[in-house]
Design a protein around this motif. Structure first.
Motif, PDB file in Angstrom:
ATOM      1  N   ALA A 107       0.833  -1.203   0.000  1.00  0.00           N
ATOM      2  CA  ALA A 107       0.000   0.000   0.000  1.00  0.00           C
ATOM      3  C   ALA A 107       0.870   1.256   0.000  1.00  0.00           C
ATOM      4  O   ALA A 107       0.513   2.266  -0.617  1.00  0.00           O
ATOM      5  CB  ALA A 107      -0.941  -0.008   1.195  1.00  0.00           C
ATOM      6  N   SER A 108       2.017   1.183   0.647  1.00  0.00           N
ATOM      7  CA  SER A 108       2.911   2.353   0.692  1.00  0.00           C
ATOM      8  C   SER A 108       3.391   2.734  -0.706  1.00  0.00           C
ATOM      9  O   SER A 108       3.565   3.917  -1.001  1.00  0.00           O
ATOM     10  CB  SER A 108       4.104   2.070   1.607  1.00  0.00           C
ATOM     11  OG  SER A 108       4.840   0.955   1.144  1.00  0.00           O
ATOM     12  N   THR A 109       3.596   1.762  -1.579  1.00  0.00           N
ATOM     13  CA  THR A 109       4.013   2.056  -2.952  1.00  0.00           C
ATOM     14  C   THR A 109       2.885   2.740  -3.708  1.00  0.00           C
ATOM     15  O   THR A 109       3.119   3.702  -4.450  1.00  0.00           O
ATOM     16  CB  THR A 109       4.443   0.763  -3.668  1.00  0.00           C
ATOM     17  OG1 THR A 109       5.561   0.206  -2.982  1.00  0.00           O
ATOM     18  CG2 THR A 109       4.818   1.016  -5.118  1.00  0.00           C
ATOM     19  N   ILE A 110       1.682   2.273  -3.520  1.00  0.00           N
ATOM     20  CA  ILE A 110       0.533   2.889  -4.180  1.00  0.00           C
ATOM     21  C   ILE A 110       0.356   4.330  -3.703  1.00  0.00           C
ATOM     22  O   ILE A 110       0.135   5.233  -4.511  1.00  0.00           O
ATOM     23  CB  ILE A 110      -0.735   2.041  -3.932  1.00  0.00           C
ATOM     24  CG1 ILE A 110      -0.554   0.654  -4.579  1.00  0.00           C
ATOM     25  CG2 ILE A 110      -1.978   2.744  -4.481  1.00  0.00           C
ATOM     26  CD1 ILE A 110      -1.513  -0.394  -4.101  1.00  0.00           C
ATOM     27  N   ARG A 111       0.509   4.537  -2.402  1.00  0.00           N
ATOM     28  CA  ARG A 111       0.425   5.911  -1.862  1.00  0.00           C
ATOM     29  C   ARG A 111       1.564   6.767  -2.420  1.00  0.00           C
ATOM     30  O   ARG A 111       1.378   7.946  -2.736  1.00  0.00           O
ATOM     31  CB  ARG A 111       0.447   5.884  -0.337  1.00  0.00           C
ATOM     32  CG  ARG A 111      -0.847   5.362   0.280  1.00  0.00           C
ATOM     33  CD  ARG A 111      -0.892   5.552   1.790  1.00  0.00           C
ATOM     34  NE  ARG A 111       0.135   4.798   2.494  1.00  0.00           N
ATOM     35  CZ  ARG A 111      -0.013   3.557   2.953  1.00  0.00           C
ATOM     36  NH1 ARG A 111      -1.157   2.929   2.807  1.00  0.00           N
ATOM     37  NH2 ARG A 111       0.974   2.953   3.583  1.00  0.00           N
ATOM     38  N   GLU A 149       3.580  11.105  -5.806  1.00  0.00           N
ATOM     39  CA  GLU A 149       4.461  11.542  -6.896  1.00  0.00           C
ATOM     40  C   GLU A 149       3.688  12.079  -8.096  1.00  0.00           C
ATOM     41  O   GLU A 149       4.280  12.591  -9.039  1.00  0.00           O
ATOM     42  CB  GLU A 149       5.373  10.394  -7.344  1.00  0.00           C
ATOM     43  CG  GLU A 149       6.473  10.073  -6.352  1.00  0.00           C
ATOM     44  CD  GLU A 149       7.442  11.228  -6.164  1.00  0.00           C
ATOM     45  OE1 GLU A 149       7.887  11.827  -7.173  1.00  0.00           O
ATOM     46  OE2 GLU A 149       7.762  11.545  -5.003  1.00  0.00           O
ATOM     47  N   GLY A 150       2.373  11.915  -8.069  1.00  0.00           N
ATOM     48  CA  GLY A 150       1.550  12.468  -9.137  1.00  0.00           C
ATOM     49  C   GLY A 150       1.421  11.589 -10.367  1.00  0.00           C
ATOM     50  O   GLY A 150       0.979  12.070 -11.419  1.00  0.00           O
ATOM     51  N   ILE A 151       1.792  10.316 -10.263  1.00  0.00           N
ATOM     52  CA  ILE A 151       1.621   9.432 -11.415  1.00  0.00           C
ATOM     53  C   ILE A 151       0.361   8.569 -11.291  1.00  0.00           C
ATOM     54  O   ILE A 151      -0.068   7.954 -12.260  1.00  0.00           O
ATOM     55  CB  ILE A 151       2.858   8.550 -11.684  1.00  0.00           C
ATOM     56  CG1 ILE A 151       3.207   7.663 -10.499  1.00  0.00           C
ATOM     57  CG2 ILE A 151       4.048   9.416 -12.097  1.00  0.00           C
ATOM     58  CD1 ILE A 151       4.340   6.675 -10.769  1.00  0.00           C
TER      59      ILE A 151
END
Length: 141
Positions: free
Chosen positions: A17-21, A26-28
């Protein structure tokens, strides 16, 4: 339109979940709605965007390059050459990765045959094979 929680998206993509956040920060990964309690709500559009992100990341695209790509996409007609240049670079990187993976696979196959032959030699009390004899062999498996 189907909606997903961050837990569902995380499981779907095998990402923490941290990667998705992080992708959102990062705006991607954009336009993520929230419930009244602040929970993220993802849609099929986010799923499609994450497929693209994961695909490009797996070929070595950086976050900065992803940002650039998505910025170009907002005005495709003005940036077709830029988009094509980025995608051709990804193609070239993927081609190099495939070539390296094939070399690695061939090496693994040679090692399997080598160690199987060692086992057979030990069982049959024969001289052990020499690795040098396997270095250039090819195997189909």
């Amino acid at each position: 339109m189907k909606e997903y929680t961050i837990r569902e998206i995380s499981k779907l993509f095998g990402l923490p979940a941290s990667t998705i956040r992080y992708y959102e920060d990062e705006g991607i990964l954009t336009d993520v709605a929230r419930t009244a309690s602040g929970q993220r709500i993802f849609t099929d559009g986010h799923v499609n965007r994450l497929k693209t992100i994961c695909c490009f990341k797996n070929t070595g695209m950086t976050i900065a390059e992803l940002k650039q790509f998505f910025a170009y996409e907002t005005d495709e007609s003005a940036h077709l050459d830029d988009i094509l240049a980025l995608l051709r670079q990804r193609r070239d990187c993927a081609t190099a990765q495939i070539r390296q993976l094939k070399e690695n696979y061939a090496h693994v196959l040679r090692k399997i045959h080598y160690y199987e032959d060692i086992r057979e030699s030990l069982t049959d009390h024969l001289p052990l094979p020499r690795w040098e004899d396997y270095k250039e062999r090819t195997y189909d498996e």
